[in-house]
Design a protein around this motif. Structure first.
Motif, PDB file in Angstrom:
ATOM      1  N   GLN A  80       4.642  15.843  -6.937  1.00  0.00           N
ATOM      2  CA  GLN A  80       5.416  16.277  -5.777  1.00  0.00           C
ATOM      3  C   GLN A  80       5.084  15.393  -4.572  1.00  0.00           C
ATOM      4  OE1 GLN A  80       7.798  18.551  -5.447  1.00  0.00           O
ATOM      5  NE2 GLN A  80       7.972  18.261  -3.258  1.00  0.00           N
ATOM      6  N   VAL A  81       6.094  14.869  -3.929  1.00  0.00           N
ATOM      7  CA  VAL A  81       5.907  14.100  -2.688  1.00  0.00           C
ATOM      8  C   VAL A  81       6.117  15.084  -1.542  1.00  0.00           C
ATOM      9  CG1 VAL A  81       6.721  12.177  -1.295  1.00  0.00           C
ATOM     10  CG2 VAL A  81       6.732  11.984  -3.791  1.00  0.00           C
ATOM     11  N   ASP A  82       5.020  15.413  -0.865  1.00  0.00           N
ATOM     12  CA  ASP A  82       5.097  16.455   0.162  1.00  0.00           C
ATOM     13  C   ASP A  82       5.447  15.882   1.533  1.00  0.00           C
ATOM     14  OD1 ASP A  82       2.713  15.340   1.165  1.00  0.00           O
ATOM     15  OD2 ASP A  82       1.462  16.847   0.212  1.00  0.00           O
ATOM     16  N   ASP A  83       5.708  16.774   2.463  1.00  0.00           N
ATOM     17  CA  ASP A  83       6.094  16.373   3.820  1.00  0.00           C
ATOM     18  C   ASP A  83       4.998  15.567   4.507  1.00  0.00           C
ATOM     19  OD1 ASP A  83       8.516  17.654   3.488  1.00  0.00           O
ATOM     20  OD2 ASP A  83       7.915  19.472   4.580  1.00  0.00           O
ATOM     21  N   GLY A  84       3.740  15.860   4.186  1.00  0.00           N
ATOM     22  CA  GLY A  84       2.637  15.113   4.784  1.00  0.00           C
ATOM     23  C   GLY A  84       2.648  13.649   4.349  1.00  0.00           C
ATOM     24  N   THR A  85       2.992  13.400   3.096  1.00  0.00           N
ATOM     25  CA  THR A  85       3.080  12.025   2.598  1.00  0.00           C
ATOM     26  C   THR A  85       4.228  11.279   3.275  1.00  0.00           C
ATOM     27  OG1 THR A  85       2.138  12.696   0.482  1.00  0.00           O
ATOM     28  CG2 THR A  85       3.334  10.603   0.523  1.00  0.00           C
ATOM     29  N   ILE A  86       5.359  11.953   3.437  1.00  0.00           N
ATOM     30  CA  ILE A  86       6.499  11.338   4.126  1.00  0.00           C
ATOM     31  C   ILE A  86       6.136  11.044   5.579  1.00  0.00           C
ATOM     32  CG2 ILE A  86       8.870  11.712   4.914  1.00  0.00           C
ATOM     33  CD1 ILE A  86       8.730  11.159   1.919  1.00  0.00           C
ATOM     34  N   ALA A  87       5.462  11.972   6.239  1.00  0.00           N
ATOM     35  CA  ALA A  87       5.051  11.759   7.634  1.00  0.00           C
ATOM     36  C   ALA A  87       4.070  10.598   7.747  1.00  0.00           C
ATOM     37  CB  ALA A  87       4.439  13.040   8.207  1.00  0.00           C
TER      38      ALA A  87
ATOM     39  N   ILE B 119       6.274   4.538  -1.041  1.00  0.00           N
ATOM     40  CA  ILE B 119       5.933   5.458  -2.121  1.00  0.00           C
ATOM     41  C   ILE B 119       6.562   4.887  -3.396  1.00  0.00           C
ATOM     42  CG2 ILE B 119       6.151   7.814  -2.995  1.00  0.00           C
ATOM     43  CD1 ILE B 119       6.515   8.625   0.046  1.00  0.00           C
ATOM     44  N   HIS B 120       5.724   4.395  -4.260  1.00  0.00           N
ATOM     45  CA  HIS B 120       6.169   3.775  -5.511  1.00  0.00           C
ATOM     46  C   HIS B 120       6.899   4.815  -6.352  1.00  0.00           C
ATOM     47  CE1 HIS B 120       5.963   1.683  -9.352  1.00  0.00           C
ATOM     48  NE2 HIS B 120       5.565   0.594  -8.700  1.00  0.00           N
ATOM     49  N   PRO B 121       7.944   4.414  -7.090  1.00  0.00           N
ATOM     50  CA  PRO B 121       8.645   5.397  -7.918  1.00  0.00           C
ATOM     51  C   PRO B 121       7.746   6.099  -8.932  1.00  0.00           C
ATOM     52  CG  PRO B 121       9.579   3.195  -8.234  1.00  0.00           C
ATOM     53  CD  PRO B 121       8.571   3.096  -7.152  1.00  0.00           C
ATOM     54  N   TRP B 122       6.700   5.442  -9.405  1.00  0.00           N
ATOM     55  CA  TRP B 122       5.777   6.096 -10.332  1.00  0.00           C
ATOM     56  C   TRP B 122       5.055   7.256  -9.661  1.00  0.00           C
ATOM     57  CZ3 TRP B 122       2.986   1.270 -12.767  1.00  0.00           C
ATOM     58  CH2 TRP B 122       3.922   0.512 -13.477  1.00  0.00           C
ATOM     59  N   SER B 123       4.840   7.136  -8.332  1.00  0.00           N
ATOM     60  CA  SER B 123       4.147   8.195  -7.586  1.00  0.00           C
ATOM     61  C   SER B 123       5.020   9.426  -7.385  1.00  0.00           C
ATOM     62  CB  SER B 123       3.673   7.668  -6.235  1.00  0.00           C
ATOM     63  OG  SER B 123       2.725   6.637  -6.412  1.00  0.00           O
TER      64      SER B 123
ATOM     65  N   VAL C 119       0.846  -1.190   0.000  1.00  0.00           N
ATOM     66  CA  VAL C 119       0.000   0.000   0.000  1.00  0.00           C
ATOM     67  C   VAL C 119       0.885   1.245   0.000  1.00  0.00           C
ATOM     68  CG1 VAL C 119      -1.942  -1.127   1.170  1.00  0.00           C
ATOM     69  CG2 VAL C 119      -0.220   0.082   2.524  1.00  0.00           C
ATOM     70  N   GLU C 120       0.295   2.339  -0.446  1.00  0.00           N
ATOM     71  CA  GLU C 120       0.950   3.639  -0.338  1.00  0.00           C
ATOM     72  C   GLU C 120       0.425   4.303   0.929  1.00  0.00           C
ATOM     73  OE1 GLU C 120       2.194   6.009  -3.362  1.00  0.00           O
ATOM     74  OE2 GLU C 120       2.453   4.396  -4.802  1.00  0.00           O
ATOM     75  N   PRO C 121       1.134   5.302   1.452  1.00  0.00           N
ATOM     76  CA  PRO C 121       0.772   5.880   2.752  1.00  0.00           C
ATOM     77  C   PRO C 121      -0.660   6.396   2.848  1.00  0.00           C
ATOM     78  CG  PRO C 121       2.925   6.671   2.068  1.00  0.00           C
ATOM     79  CD  PRO C 121       2.375   5.881   0.921  1.00  0.00           C
ATOM     80  N   HIS C 122      -1.209   6.942   1.776  1.00  0.00           N
ATOM     81  CA  HIS C 122      -2.562   7.488   1.819  1.00  0.00           C
ATOM     82  C   HIS C 122      -3.641   6.397   1.831  1.00  0.00           C
ATOM     83  CE1 HIS C 122      -1.864   6.827  -2.476  1.00  0.00           C
ATOM     84  NE2 HIS C 122      -3.169   6.662  -2.566  1.00  0.00           N
ATOM     85  N   GLN C 123      -3.279   5.158   1.536  1.00  0.00           N
ATOM     86  CA  GLN C 123      -4.269   4.083   1.475  1.00  0.00           C
ATOM     87  C   GLN C 123      -4.647   3.559   2.853  1.00  0.00           C
ATOM     88  OE1 GLN C 123      -1.904   1.885  -1.575  1.00  0.00           O
ATOM     89  NE2 GLN C 123      -3.934   1.545  -2.469  1.00  0.00           N
ATOM     90  N   GLY C 124      -3.736   3.572   3.791  1.00  0.00           N
ATOM     91  CA  GLY C 124      -4.029   3.029   5.106  1.00  0.00           C
ATOM     92  C   GLY C 124      -4.120   1.512   5.075  1.00  0.00           C
TER      93      GLY C 124
ATOM     94  N   ILE D 115      13.622   9.731  -2.446  1.00  0.00           N
ATOM     95  CA  ILE D 115      12.547   8.973  -1.783  1.00  0.00           C
ATOM     96  C   ILE D 115      13.035   7.562  -1.440  1.00  0.00           C
ATOM     97  CG2 ILE D 115      10.215   8.046  -2.081  1.00  0.00           C
ATOM     98  CD1 ILE D 115      10.357  11.126  -1.707  1.00  0.00           C
ATOM     99  N   PHE D 116      13.775   6.943  -2.347  1.00  0.00           N
ATOM    100  CA  PHE D 116      14.322   5.608  -2.084  1.00  0.00           C
ATOM    101  C   PHE D 116      15.225   5.622  -0.854  1.00  0.00           C
ATOM    102  CE2 PHE D 116      17.693   2.461  -2.469  1.00  0.00           C
ATOM    103  CZ  PHE D 116      16.949   1.302  -2.601  1.00  0.00           C
ATOM    104  N   LEU D 117      16.094   6.607  -0.751  1.00  0.00           N
ATOM    105  CA  LEU D 117      17.008   6.686   0.396  1.00  0.00           C
ATOM    106  C   LEU D 117      16.251   6.866   1.707  1.00  0.00           C
ATOM    107  CD1 LEU D 117      19.876   8.817  -1.181  1.00  0.00           C
ATOM    108  CD2 LEU D 117      19.945   6.374  -0.574  1.00  0.00           C
ATOM    109  N   HIS D 118      15.141   7.592   1.665  1.00  0.00           N
ATOM    110  CA  HIS D 118      14.313   7.720   2.872  1.00  0.00           C
ATOM    111  C   HIS D 118      13.761   6.351   3.274  1.00  0.00           C
ATOM    112  CE1 HIS D 118      11.836   9.722   5.856  1.00  0.00           C
ATOM    113  NE2 HIS D 118      10.911   8.834   5.531  1.00  0.00           N
TER     114      HIS D 118
END
Length: 177
Positions: free
Chosen positions: A52-59, A44-48, A25-30, A92-95
């Protein structure tokens, strides 16, 4: 305690859950389902990264990854054909790689046309957690190189069936994606 990947018949699926399946799943899916009845990987899939991948998505990724039903980090990776810029995908991969180390969970990797860079990053980072290339459909020689570099290989429907017979069983996994 996080169950080992080899305890699952299917380490990478989308849209199905079960006690022997890891659902990506991606973070927004739960996620939902009781511990032991449903297992997940989150990333977070590389296609996603095309958006922009924002701070909220990372959190959200970081928070969800800590859930005990999440047994792996990813799907993350590098894709030469789709997604955001190589720099964005790598950031994103390194994170994800750092998160996998922090939480002591394996990393599930999507890779298209960037195997050299993925192997270079593994050498540089020297992770203690297993990195698994999911849906591997490459040639036998590449599979051998990846295993020699410390990767696991997940075989799906498009994989060469013969690979399971030539690779060390502790490095081979199976999936439906």
């Amino acid at each position: 305690m996080t169950p080992p990947l080899h305890s699952f018949a299917n380490i990478h699926a989308h849209g199905i859950t079960g006690p022997d399946t890891i659902t990506s799943v991606e973070p927004h899916q739960g996620i939902d389902g009781d511990y032991g009845a449903a297992w997940y990987s989150v990333g977070i899939h590389p296609w996603s990264t095309a958006q922009q991948v924002d701070d909220g998505t990372i959190a959200a990724l970081d928070s969800l990854a800590a859930d005990p039903r999440v047994v792996a980090i990813g799907e993350t990776g590098l894709d030469k054909k789709r997604g955001g810029s190589p720099e964005c995908q790598e950031r994103i991969f390194l994170h994800h790689a750092a998160l996998a180390e922090k939480l002591h969970k394996p990393l599930i990797i999507h890779c298209v046309g960037r195997y050299g860079r993925i192997m270079e990053l593994r050498r540089q980072l020297a992770p203690s957690q297993l990195w698994v290339i999911h849906g591997f459909s490459g040639k036998e020689e590449l599979a051998r190189q990846l295993v020699a570099a410390g990767f696991g290989i997940s075989l799906g429907r498009r994989s060469q069936a013969s690979l399971k017979d030539i690779l060390p069983p502790e490095r081979v996994f199976f999936e439906t994606d």
